[in-house]
Write an enzyme that holds these catalytic residues in place. Structure first.
Site, short mmCIF file in Angstrom:
data_model
loop_
_atom_site.label_atom_id
_atom_site.label_comp_id
_atom_site.label_asym_id
_atom_site.label_seq_id
_atom_site.Cartn_x
_atom_site.Cartn_y
_atom_site.Cartn_z
N THR A 96 0.43 -0.84 -0.19
CA THR A 96 -0.11 -0.29 -0.06
C THR A 96 0.89 1.41 0.44
O THR A 96 0.19 2.52 -0.36
CB THR A 96 -0.91 -0.27 1.21
OG1 THR A 96 0.09 0.00 2.22
CG2 THR A 96 -1.97 -1.28 1.19
N SER A 97 2.24 1.21 0.24
CA SER A 97 2.93 2.46 -0.02
C SER A 97 4.46 1.73 -0.29
O SER A 97 4.87 1.08 0.14
CB SER A 97 2.90 3.33 1.58
OG SER A 97 3.67 4.32 0.93
N SER A 98 5.34 2.45 -1.18
CA SER A 98 6.08 2.57 -0.99
C SER A 98 7.18 3.61 -1.05
O SER A 98 6.55 4.49 -1.51
CB SER A 98 6.77 1.91 -2.31
OG SER A 98 6.26 2.15 -3.83
#
Length: 378
Positions: A96-98
């Site tokens: 969900t995030s990087s």
């Protein structure tokens, strides 16, 4: 290797700071050599912004799945300063995030063409690193960053504050922008959208620019630069981001559950996998279609599904094609492909984008090809 700071933050000790400084210099050289870093102002911002301060942990794959790498682990610092994206958040098994690949981050910041005194709205706070680069270039008071996930905005706010960067960090739906601090001279999105949210242009100052990755249901992407007048173009740079939450595609099982009965089987010459350009063009031509790559096994290949009417197509790597529902999706895909090749197979950066509120289209200058982007929330 590490020590606890007030409030539970983790400090990097002298040995790691020395190693990080050397890695920053090496990375700057590599980014200049690759052409990602072109101007002295961004060179200074990179030199002043420690990426490791925003990446106390990340995830990477190994033979058994995803494993966490934490600050102080043997190869943590080396990985932080490679020119690679790093996965920073997994929610219920889904990434969900990087942290964006630094080279891509720099290409986008260079393309943003900021000048002293400009105000910037960033959509997609992530770790806060990109906002920190903007703050070093423009001053924290000129930078606003928005993310829907408080699990991201809260630590990003703390990291920015620890570095003395007075960035406005807001939690909310990025598709709505952030009206309290509008107008903005620039809007930059570090998430992918199916179409440009109207609020971004509404909150843009005259002569301003929006830079965002437009993605299709076939997972092809292109980087769009759109002016405050709603006219824009796609850039040659490649960019791929996780989708904005409010514009994410439906899941495979939800669409498969509404699939209509099979209507026929045949062999096609247009076989998967589709390359990035083809996926962008054909996805723009069929905005209501979502694709899924099926794993190797008894039925590998590409699965297409219409968002609402139950149409579907399953195309195997040997060309065997099964379709179902009211629309023959692969027949329509082949027709769109034929029209594109007849027009000379223009690349994404040879196309324009026109935004008029929710009416948005991707097109050639002569109008030979014109694709309507889907209406999306925001």
């Amino acid at each position: 290797m590490t020590a606890a700071a007030p409030g539970g933050a983790v400090l990097v000790v002298a040995e790691e700071l020395d190693a990080a400084a050397d890695m920053v210099v090496d990375r700057l050289h590599q980014l200049r050599e690759s052409g990602d870093l072109r101007t002295p102002r961004w060179h200074a911002a990179l030199l002043a912004t420690p990426r490791h301060a925003f990446l106390p942990a990340f995830h990477r794959p190994d033979a058994e799945g995803m494993v966490a790498v934490h600050q102080g682990d043997r190869d943590w610092l080396d990985a932080v300063y490679r020119n690679e994206p790093l996965l920073t958040q997994i929610t219920e098994g889904i990434p969900t995030s990087s942290s964006t690949q630094p080279g891509l981050m720099l290409r986008m910041l260079e393309a943003l063409a900021v000048a002293d005194g400009m105000s910037v709205l960033e959509i997609g706070t992530g770790t806060g690193y990109n906002a920190a680069l903007l703050a070093h270039r423009l001053g924290g008071a000129n930078v606003t960053t928005v993310d829907v996930d408080p699990a991201l905005t809260e630590p990003a706010r703390e990291r920015l504050a620890e570095l003395g960067l007075a960035v406005t960090v807001a939690t909310g739906d990025g598709a709505l922008g952030h009206a309290p601090r509008a107008p903005y001279d620039r809007v930059i999105a570090t998430c992918a959208v199916r179409s440009i949210p109207p609020a971004w242009l509404e909150q843009l100052a005259p002569g301003g620019l929006v830079l965002a990755t437009v993605t299709t249901g076939l997972h092809g992407s292109a980087l769009a630069l759109v002016g405050s007048d709603g006219h824009g173009r796609f850039l040659p740079e490649r960019a791929s981001f996780m989708p904005m939450h409010s514009q994410a595609d439906p899941g495979f099982y939800a669409l498969q559950a509404q699939a209509g009965p099979a209507t026929g089987e045949r062999v096609t010459k247009l076989v998967p996998p589709l390359d990035e350009t083809t996926a962008f063009i054909l996805g723009a031509a069929m905005p209501q279609v979502v694709s899924f790559g099926l794993p190797d096994g008894d039925v590998p290949g590409l699965y297409l599904a219409h968002r609402s009417d139950g149409s579907w197509a399953h195309v195997l790597h040997d060309g065997r094609t099964v379709q179902g529902g009211p629309q023959p999706l692969w027949d329509e895909m082949e027709q769109a492909h034929a029209e594109w090749t007849s027009a000379g197979s223009p690349l994404p950066h040879e196309l324009s984008i026109t935004v008029d509120g929710t009416a948005q289209r991707v097109h050639t200058l002569d109008g030979t090809l014109s694709y309507a982007l889907p209406h999306t929330p925001g």
